[in-house]
Design a protein around this motif. Structure first.
Motif, short mmCIF file in Angstrom:
data_model
loop_
_atom_site.label_atom_id
_atom_site.label_comp_id
_atom_site.label_asym_id
_atom_site.label_seq_id
_atom_site.Cartn_x
_atom_site.Cartn_y
_atom_site.Cartn_z
N VAL A 56 13.18 -3.66 10.25
CA VAL A 56 13.14 -2.52 9.34
C VAL A 56 11.77 -2.46 8.67
CG1 VAL A 56 14.14 -1.49 7.27
CG2 VAL A 56 15.61 -2.69 8.89
N LYS A 57 11.19 -1.27 8.67
CA LYS A 57 9.94 -1.02 7.93
C LYS A 57 10.18 0.20 7.07
CE LYS A 57 6.87 -2.97 11.35
NZ LYS A 57 5.64 -2.82 12.11
N VAL A 58 9.94 0.05 5.78
CA VAL A 58 10.13 1.14 4.82
C VAL A 58 8.76 1.59 4.34
CG1 VAL A 58 11.05 1.72 2.55
CG2 VAL A 58 12.38 0.27 4.08
N PHE A 59 8.49 2.88 4.48
CA PHE A 59 7.26 3.47 3.97
C PHE A 59 7.63 4.42 2.83
CE2 PHE A 59 6.30 2.37 8.36
CZ PHE A 59 5.09 1.71 8.21
N LEU A 60 7.14 4.11 1.63
CA LEU A 60 7.44 4.94 0.47
C LEU A 60 6.31 5.92 0.21
CD1 LEU A 60 8.83 2.17 -1.89
CD2 LEU A 60 10.14 3.80 -0.53
N ALA A 61 6.64 7.12 -0.21
CA ALA A 61 5.64 8.14 -0.50
C ALA A 61 4.84 7.79 -1.75
CB ALA A 61 6.30 9.50 -0.67
N ALA A 62 5.41 6.99 -2.62
CA ALA A 62 4.70 6.57 -3.82
C ALA A 62 3.51 5.70 -3.44
CB ALA A 62 5.64 5.79 -4.73
N THR A 63 2.45 5.81 -4.20
CA THR A 63 1.29 4.96 -3.98
C THR A 63 1.56 3.62 -4.63
OG1 THR A 63 -0.15 6.89 -3.99
CG2 THR A 63 -1.20 4.75 -4.30
N LEU A 64 1.76 2.61 -3.82
CA LEU A 64 2.06 1.27 -4.31
C LEU A 64 0.89 0.36 -4.05
CD1 LEU A 64 5.67 0.88 -2.86
CD2 LEU A 64 5.04 1.55 -5.18
N GLY A 65 0.59 -0.49 -5.01
CA GLY A 65 -0.46 -1.47 -4.81
C GLY A 65 -0.02 -2.57 -3.88
N TYR A 66 -0.97 -3.30 -3.34
CA TYR A 66 -0.69 -4.39 -2.41
C TYR A 66 0.26 -5.41 -3.04
CZ TYR A 66 -1.40 -8.45 0.57
OH TYR A 66 -1.20 -9.53 1.39
N ASN A 67 0.04 -5.77 -4.30
CA ASN A 67 0.88 -6.78 -4.96
C ASN A 67 2.32 -6.32 -5.10
OD1 ASN A 67 -1.27 -8.54 -5.20
ND2 ASN A 67 -1.77 -7.90 -7.28
N VAL A 68 2.52 -5.05 -5.39
CA VAL A 68 3.88 -4.51 -5.50
C VAL A 68 4.59 -4.57 -4.15
CG1 VAL A 68 5.26 -2.44 -6.00
CG2 VAL A 68 3.30 -3.02 -7.45
N GLU B 105 5.51 -8.15 -3.37
CA GLU B 105 6.66 -8.57 -4.17
C GLU B 105 7.96 -8.03 -3.59
OE1 GLU B 105 8.21 -7.89 -8.72
OE2 GLU B 105 6.05 -8.07 -8.39
N LEU B 106 7.95 -6.76 -3.17
CA LEU B 106 9.14 -6.18 -2.54
C LEU B 106 9.44 -6.83 -1.20
CD1 LEU B 106 8.52 -2.42 -3.39
CD2 LEU B 106 10.34 -3.87 -4.31
N ASN B 107 8.40 -7.11 -0.41
CA ASN B 107 8.60 -7.78 0.88
C ASN B 107 9.23 -9.15 0.68
OD1 ASN B 107 7.43 -5.65 2.25
ND2 ASN B 107 5.42 -6.58 2.35
N ASN B 108 8.80 -9.87 -0.35
CA ASN B 108 9.35 -11.19 -0.62
C ASN B 108 10.78 -11.13 -1.14
OD1 ASN B 108 6.96 -12.43 0.17
ND2 ASN B 108 6.13 -12.45 -1.90
N LYS B 109 11.09 -10.08 -1.88
CA LYS B 109 12.43 -9.94 -2.47
C LYS B 109 13.47 -9.52 -1.43
CE LYS B 109 14.92 -7.69 -6.20
NZ LYS B 109 14.83 -6.88 -7.41
N TYR B 110 13.06 -8.67 -0.50
CA TYR B 110 13.98 -8.13 0.51
C TYR B 110 13.63 -8.68 1.88
CZ TYR B 110 15.17 -4.95 -3.25
OH TYR B 110 15.56 -4.44 -4.44
#
Length: 77
Positions: A40-52, A55-60
């Motif tokens: 699964v790869k999720v691409f969000l329309a929001a501009t997210l920084g690398y650190n965010v 963090e999400l990759n590590n959480k999920y």
């Protein structure tokens, strides 16, 4: 909110106004498929920084990126 399928069976869009739960639904679906062995790869329309994103990759158990990442990958190919 509406889920709209594309002609390709593995793609769909989640459409809806602000605060209708689109992102929550997306993450629930992504978690379900990742937990069942799907990539699964999720691409969000929001501009997210690398650190965010990290963090999400590590959480999920799936990859989360900003749509700008997807655009830059396609532009370079």
């Amino acid at each position: 909110m509406m889920i709209s399928p594309y002609t390709e069976s593995e793609k769909f869009a989640i459409l809806g106004g602000p605060g209708t739960g689109k992102t929550l639904l997306l993450f629930d679906l992504a978690k379900y498929y990742a937990d069942h062995g799907k990539t699964v790869k999720v691409f969000l329309a929001a501009t997210l920084g690398y650190n965010v994103c990290q963090e999400l990759n590590n959480k999920y158990n799936f990859e989360v990126s900003s749509i700008t990442t997807y655009n830059s990958i396609n532009d370079s190919s």
